[in-house]
Motif scaffolding. Structure first.
Motif, PDB file in Angstrom:
ATOM      1  N   ASP A 195       0.795  -1.153  -0.007  1.00 23.48           N
ATOM      2  CA  ASP A 195      -0.045   0.036  -0.138  1.00 23.48           C
ATOM      3  C   ASP A 195       0.793   1.127  -0.164  1.00 23.48           C
ATOM      4  N   ALA A 196       2.119   1.261   0.760  1.00 25.17           N
ATOM      5  CA  ALA A 196       2.944   2.447   0.837  1.00 25.17           C
ATOM      6  C   ALA A 196       4.154   1.836   0.646  1.00 25.17           C
ATOM      7  N   ILE A 197       5.281   2.958   0.295  1.00 27.54           N
ATOM      8  CA  ILE A 197       6.609   2.966   0.235  1.00 27.54           C
ATOM      9  C   ILE A 197       7.334   4.005   1.070  1.00 27.54           C
ATOM     10  N   VAL A 198       7.755   3.950   2.349  1.00 22.71           N
ATOM     11  CA  VAL A 198       8.590   4.993   2.997  1.00 22.71           C
ATOM     12  C   VAL A 198       9.886   4.692   2.774  1.00 22.71           C
ATOM     13  N   LEU A 199      10.583   5.633   2.193  1.00 20.16           N
ATOM     14  CA  LEU A 199      12.151   5.207   1.839  1.00 20.16           C
ATOM     15  C   LEU A 199      13.016   6.557   2.834  1.00 20.16           C
ATOM     16  N   ALA A 200      13.978   6.024   3.418  1.00 14.05           N
ATOM     17  CA  ALA A 200      14.927   6.974   4.016  1.00 14.05           C
ATOM     18  C   ALA A 200      15.975   7.211   3.026  1.00 14.05           C
ATOM     19  N   THR A 201      16.565   8.313   2.747  1.00 17.33           N
ATOM     20  CA  THR A 201      17.790   8.424   2.045  1.00 17.33           C
ATOM     21  C   THR A 201      18.213   9.938   2.330  1.00 17.33           C
ATOM     22  N   ASP A 221      18.339  10.122  -6.048  1.00 16.49           N
ATOM     23  CA  ASP A 221      18.701  10.443  -7.484  1.00 16.49           C
ATOM     24  C   ASP A 221      18.714  11.949  -8.090  1.00 16.49           C
ATOM     25  N   LEU A 222      17.533  12.403  -7.451  1.00 17.44           N
ATOM     26  CA  LEU A 222      17.337  13.823  -8.125  1.00 17.44           C
ATOM     27  C   LEU A 222      16.786  14.672  -6.861  1.00 17.44           C
ATOM     28  N   THR A 223      16.814  15.966  -6.975  1.00 15.00           N
ATOM     29  CA  THR A 223      16.083  16.827  -6.146  1.00 15.00           C
ATOM     30  C   THR A 223      14.721  16.435  -5.925  1.00 15.00           C
ATOM     31  N   PHE A 224      14.004  16.371  -6.872  1.00 14.07           N
ATOM     32  CA  PHE A 224      12.566  15.732  -6.852  1.00 14.07           C
ATOM     33  C   PHE A 224      12.421  15.158  -8.346  1.00 14.07           C
ATOM     34  N   PRO A 225      11.684  13.885  -8.336  1.00 13.48           N
ATOM     35  CA  PRO A 225      10.510  13.631  -7.189  1.00 13.48           C
ATOM     36  C   PRO A 225      11.143  12.625  -6.420  1.00 13.48           C
ATOM     37  N   SER A 226      10.461  12.293  -5.325  1.00 12.72           N
ATOM     38  CA  SER A 226      10.859  11.139  -4.291  1.00 12.72           C
ATOM     39  C   SER A 226      11.573   9.942  -4.856  1.00 12.72           C
ATOM     40  N   VAL A 227      12.674   9.504  -4.212  1.00  7.47           N
ATOM     41  CA  VAL A 227      13.205   7.934  -4.554  1.00  7.47           C
ATOM     42  C   VAL A 227      12.025   7.125  -4.417  1.00  7.47           C
ATOM     43  N   ALA A 228      11.284   7.232  -3.447  1.00  5.48           N
ATOM     44  CA  ALA A 228      10.191   6.246  -3.111  1.00  5.48           C
ATOM     45  C   ALA A 228       9.325   5.973  -4.366  1.00  5.48           C
ATOM     46  N   THR A 229       9.084   7.141  -4.913  1.00  5.19           N
ATOM     47  CA  THR A 229       8.140   6.895  -6.161  1.00  5.19           C
ATOM     48  C   THR A 229       8.856   6.470  -7.375  1.00  5.19           C
ATOM     49  N   MET A 230      10.302   6.627  -7.303  1.00  2.00           N
ATOM     50  CA  MET A 230      11.008   5.910  -8.388  1.00  2.00           C
ATOM     51  C   MET A 230      11.043   4.467  -8.237  1.00  2.00           C
ATOM     52  N   ARG A 248      -0.211   0.963  -7.577  1.00  2.00           N
ATOM     53  CA  ARG A 248      -1.394   1.398  -6.725  1.00  2.00           C
ATOM     54  C   ARG A 248      -0.526   1.896  -5.579  1.00  2.00           C
ATOM     55  N   GLY A 249      -1.167   2.498  -4.503  1.00  2.00           N
ATOM     56  CA  GLY A 249      -0.532   2.973  -3.357  1.00  2.00           C
ATOM     57  C   GLY A 249       0.156   4.243  -3.456  1.00  2.00           C
ATOM     58  N   PHE A 250       1.249   4.640  -2.464  1.00  4.19           N
ATOM     59  CA  PHE A 250       1.591   5.851  -2.479  1.00  4.19           C
ATOM     60  C   PHE A 250       3.232   5.619  -1.822  1.00  4.19           C
ATOM     61  N   GLY A 251       4.181   6.614  -2.200  1.00  2.00           N
ATOM     62  CA  GLY A 251       5.454   6.449  -1.468  1.00  2.00           C
ATOM     63  C   GLY A 251       5.967   8.065  -1.508  1.00  2.00           C
ATOM     64  N   PHE A 252       6.795   8.076  -0.179  1.00  2.00           N
ATOM     65  CA  PHE A 252       7.392   9.152  -0.041  1.00  2.00           C
ATOM     66  C   PHE A 252       8.836   8.912   0.673  1.00  2.00           C
ATOM     67  N   ALA A 311      -2.714   2.277   5.599  1.00  2.00           N
ATOM     68  CA  ALA A 311      -1.899   1.259   4.750  1.00  2.00           C
ATOM     69  C   ALA A 311      -2.067  -0.103   5.634  1.00  2.00           C
ATOM     70  N   LYS A 312      -2.341  -1.364   4.985  1.00  2.00           N
ATOM     71  CA  LYS A 312      -2.025  -2.453   5.669  1.00  2.00           C
ATOM     72  C   LYS A 312      -0.704  -3.101   5.398  1.00  2.00           C
ATOM     73  N   ARG A 313       0.063  -2.876   4.335  1.00  2.00           N
ATOM     74  CA  ARG A 313       1.418  -3.155   3.962  1.00  2.00           C
ATOM     75  C   ARG A 313       2.203  -2.137   3.598  1.00  2.00           C
ATOM     76  N   VAL A 314       3.526  -1.953   4.326  1.00  2.00           N
ATOM     77  CA  VAL A 314       4.368  -0.924   3.970  1.00  2.00           C
ATOM     78  C   VAL A 314       5.628  -1.472   3.811  1.00  2.00           C
ATOM     79  N   LEU A 315       6.381  -1.108   2.392  1.00  2.00           N
ATOM     80  CA  LEU A 315       7.670  -1.336   2.254  1.00  2.00           C
ATOM     81  C   LEU A 315       8.535  -0.180   2.803  1.00  2.00           C
ATOM     82  N   VAL A 316       9.313  -0.493   3.880  1.00  2.00           N
ATOM     83  CA  VAL A 316      10.286   0.499   4.625  1.00  2.00           C
ATOM     84  C   VAL A 316      11.575   0.177   3.960  1.00  2.00           C
ATOM     85  N   ILE A 317      12.214   1.286   3.388  1.00  2.00           N
ATOM     86  CA  ILE A 317      13.665   0.780   2.612  1.00  2.00           C
ATOM     87  C   ILE A 317      14.594   1.984   3.179  1.00  2.00           C
TER      88      ILE A 317
END
Length: 324
Positions: A76-82, A86-95, A104-108, A133-139
């Motif tokens: 459902d979601a990606i939360v990425l710490a960095t 790669d770029l000033t934006f967009p977020s790495v999570a969306t990449m 589906r879902g969202f990332g930031f 969210a029910k399931r989250v990828l944390v990176i």
């Protein structure tokens, strides 16, 4: 019943290129012995020219998804710490979302430097507890080799590149500290200590990425006390103590900081996950990377109580208590 964010899968990725300590002997006045004795680091990985933070993050995410037996669209979601996007934006999570083919879902992204993964875990936990969210990828993913000053022997020898990932899933517990999943967290920051660890570039100042700068000795003194304190605080929130902990999974910055924190907590080193010798300091990637390695080696087992703690630029620091 109480909702908990439970670890469903874990994975990591390291670039192919392994850089031994001897590599730096031709660049700065240093030696393998000097680096080992002061940091515990023996080698680290550097990303290839075409290897980005998002690509490494996606590879770690694939490994975690495979471990969890899930597909990208189960997330459902990606939360990425960095701190090295790669770029000033967009977020790495969306990449990463795009790389995985997740439709589906969202990332930031979360930016708390070396403490980033602890902050990302806490945010992911909040999303699950709030029903977002029910399931989250944390990176956690970093290419710190891109911001190193290879003429500064105090910093260039310490850092490496890599990525690690966890899949968190909403599950019901009984509300006790025996539940699986994230049990508590403690987050802190103090902007007055910025000069101890920072990058001397940025969009609104120099319009360059800049280089990492660090005050090693003052940072060391801050780190040991703050890491021990935040771990104790997180444990106390759920009526647990150091004696209940199976594994401390620290940010892999420096073996002396790791040893000093363990001593302050009264936890023997055989209950501390240590990977700094092989990976160096991979900043926000270091905790999930260490978790994945320890899990693959059979150290971390279902039901084990873990404390993950980290400190980074800001200064920002914190800890998460979770039962695997």
């Amino acid at each position: 019943m109480t909702l908990r964010a439970v670890v469903k899968g874990v994975g990591h990725y390291l670039p192919e290129r392994v850089v031994p300590n001897s590599y730096f002997e031709d660049l700065v006045d240093t030696s393998d012995e000097w680096i080992r004795t002061r940091s515990g680091i023996e080698r680290r990985h550097f990303a290839a020219e075409d290897e980005t933070t998002s690509k490494m993050g996606a590879n770690a995410a694939r490994a975690a998804l495979a471990d969890a037996g899930l597909e990208p669209d189960d997330i459902d979601a990606i939360v990425l710490a960095t701190s090295t996007p790669d770029l000033t934006f967009p977020s790495v999570a969306t990449m990463v979302q795009n790389e995985l083919g997740m439709t589906r879902g969202f990332g930031f992204d979360v930016q708390a430097v070396c403490a980033g993964f602890v902050f990302a875990l806490t945010n992911a936990n909040a999303l699950i507890l709030a029903g977002q969210a029910k399931r989250v990828l944390v990176i956690g993913a970093e290419t710190f080799s891109r911001i190193l000053d290879m003429k500064d022997r105090a910093t260039c020898v310490l850092f490496g590149d890599g990525a690690g990932a966890l899949v968190l899933e909403a599950q019901e517990g009984d509300g006790s500290n025996a539940d699986r999943g994230i049990l508590s967290a403690d987050l802190n920051s103090d902007g007055r200590l910025r000069e101890m660890l920072y990058v001397d570039g940025g969009v609104s100042t120099t319009q360059t990425s800049g280089h990492l700068r660090m005050q090693g000795n003052p940072l060391f003194r801050q780190a040991v006390g703050k890491l021990a304190q935040t771990a104790e605080t997180a444990l106390s929130k759920v009526d647990l103590t150091d004696d209940d902990v199976n594994w401390i999974v620290p940010h892999q910055a420096n073996i002396r900081i790791i040893q000093g924190t363990a001593k302050k907590l009264g936890v023997p080193m055989d209950r501390v996950v240590v990977t700094v010798q092989d990976h160096g300091n991979t900043s926000a990637a270091s905790i999930p990377l260490a978790m994945s390695v320890a899990r693959s080696e059979g150290k971390i087992k279902d039901g084990d109580l873990l404390v993950a703690e980290a400190i980074g630029g800001g200064l920002a620091w914190g800890a998460v208590v979770l039962r695997w």
